[in-house]
Design a protein around this motif. Sequence first.
Motif, short mmCIF file in Angstrom:
data_model
loop_
_atom_site.label_atom_id
_atom_site.label_comp_id
_atom_site.label_asym_id
_atom_site.label_seq_id
_atom_site.Cartn_x
_atom_site.Cartn_y
_atom_site.Cartn_z
N CYS A 77 0.83 -1.21 0.00
CA CYS A 77 0.00 0.00 0.00
C CYS A 77 0.87 1.26 0.00
N ALA A 78 1.01 1.94 1.13
CA ALA A 78 1.88 3.11 1.17
C ALA A 78 3.31 2.74 0.80
N GLY A 79 3.71 1.51 1.13
CA GLY A 79 5.03 1.04 0.75
C GLY A 79 5.21 0.96 -0.75
N MET A 80 4.14 0.59 -1.46
CA MET A 80 4.19 0.59 -2.92
C MET A 80 4.44 2.01 -3.44
N ILE A 81 3.75 2.98 -2.86
CA ILE A 81 3.92 4.37 -3.26
C ILE A 81 5.37 4.81 -3.04
N MET A 82 5.94 4.41 -1.90
CA MET A 82 7.29 4.83 -1.56
C MET A 82 8.34 4.19 -2.47
N LEU A 83 8.02 3.06 -3.11
CA LEU A 83 8.96 2.41 -4.02
C LEU A 83 8.80 2.88 -5.46
N ALA A 84 7.82 3.71 -5.72
CA ALA A 84 7.55 4.15 -7.09
C ALA A 84 8.54 5.21 -7.55
N SER A 85 8.78 5.23 -8.85
CA SER A 85 9.63 6.28 -9.42
C SER A 85 8.85 7.56 -9.65
N SER A 86 7.51 7.44 -9.74
CA SER A 86 6.66 8.61 -9.97
C SER A 86 5.33 8.43 -9.27
N ILE A 87 4.84 9.51 -8.63
CA ILE A 87 3.59 9.46 -7.87
C ILE A 87 2.61 10.48 -8.44
N LEU A 88 1.39 10.03 -8.73
CA LEU A 88 0.32 10.92 -9.14
C LEU A 88 -0.58 11.21 -7.94
N ASP A 89 -1.05 12.45 -7.81
CA ASP A 89 -1.92 12.88 -6.72
C ASP A 89 -1.21 12.85 -5.36
N GLY A 90 0.11 12.94 -5.37
CA GLY A 90 0.85 13.04 -4.12
C GLY A 90 1.02 14.50 -3.73
N ARG A 91 1.56 14.74 -2.56
CA ARG A 91 1.85 16.11 -2.13
C ARG A 91 3.13 16.60 -2.78
N ALA A 92 3.22 17.89 -2.94
CA ALA A 92 4.38 18.47 -3.63
C ALA A 92 5.68 18.17 -2.90
N ASP A 93 5.63 18.06 -1.56
CA ASP A 93 6.84 17.83 -0.78
C ASP A 93 7.09 16.33 -0.51
N GLN A 94 6.31 15.48 -1.13
CA GLN A 94 6.44 14.04 -0.91
C GLN A 94 7.56 13.47 -1.77
N VAL A 95 8.50 12.76 -1.12
CA VAL A 95 9.63 12.19 -1.85
C VAL A 95 9.66 10.68 -1.62
N PRO A 96 9.62 9.89 -2.70
CA PRO A 96 9.67 8.43 -2.55
C PRO A 96 11.10 7.93 -2.42
N PHE A 97 11.23 6.67 -2.04
CA PHE A 97 12.54 6.02 -2.05
C PHE A 97 12.91 5.60 -3.47
N GLY A 98 11.90 5.31 -4.27
CA GLY A 98 12.13 4.88 -5.65
C GLY A 98 12.63 3.45 -5.72
N GLY A 99 12.97 3.04 -6.95
CA GLY A 99 13.50 1.70 -7.15
C GLY A 99 12.73 0.92 -8.20
N ILE A 100 11.40 1.07 -8.22
CA ILE A 100 10.57 0.39 -9.21
C ILE A 100 10.14 1.40 -10.26
N ASP A 101 10.39 1.08 -11.52
CA ASP A 101 10.08 1.97 -12.63
C ASP A 101 8.58 1.92 -12.92
#
Length: 202
Positions: A77-101
């Motif tokens: 869930c939120a962990g999926m969002i944190m692994l994403a390379s790009s987030i839609l409908d996130g907050r402007a100051d939200q930064v993911p860990f990335g890793g999955i394209d």
Amino acid sequence: MIGVLALQGDTREHLHAVADLDAIGRPVRRADELDDLDGLIIPGGESTTISKLAVEFGLLEPLRKRIAGGLPVYGSCAGMIMLASSILDGRADQVPFGGIDMTVRRNAFGRQVDSFEGTVDISGIDGGAFHAVFIRAPWVEEVGDAVEVLGRVKDGPAAGRIVAVRQEHLLATSFHPELTGDLRVHRYFVEMVREAGQTTEG
């Protein structure tokens, strides 16, 4: 040794699942606790809060480094969002860990009142369809060539939406297997961790 990121979210349920599979789990809140991990779970919760606390606790860059270095990581869930390379409908100051394209849409299924349960067939996991719990869940809008789509919603208005993916050592689901008592997704991840350890030793 499998850590569960314990900044916010359902850490305890993941730790119980790991223990039930005869693996050692421990909560992770500090950067130095990442050093001796063989795998990491990023739990469900509030992705914007996890992002903010990761920065405040000095975990953002160390986590990105471990992910880039091949640490097996599973995000639900939120962990999926944190692994994403790009987030839609996130907050402007939200930064993911990335890793999955992949591009993930936050709260794609709606808000808390729109949470639901459904069935998902997951590639590589035997035993029939998985009973999935979606709570303010994301879905995957698109994936890169290196990403393997493992599961999609079977029925309802969201039928066909991507809800489980893997890219090499990284696994993500938009649902919460830790809330169902079904250990198959966690078992799949624990096997990923063990295989990665054998490869390193070899």
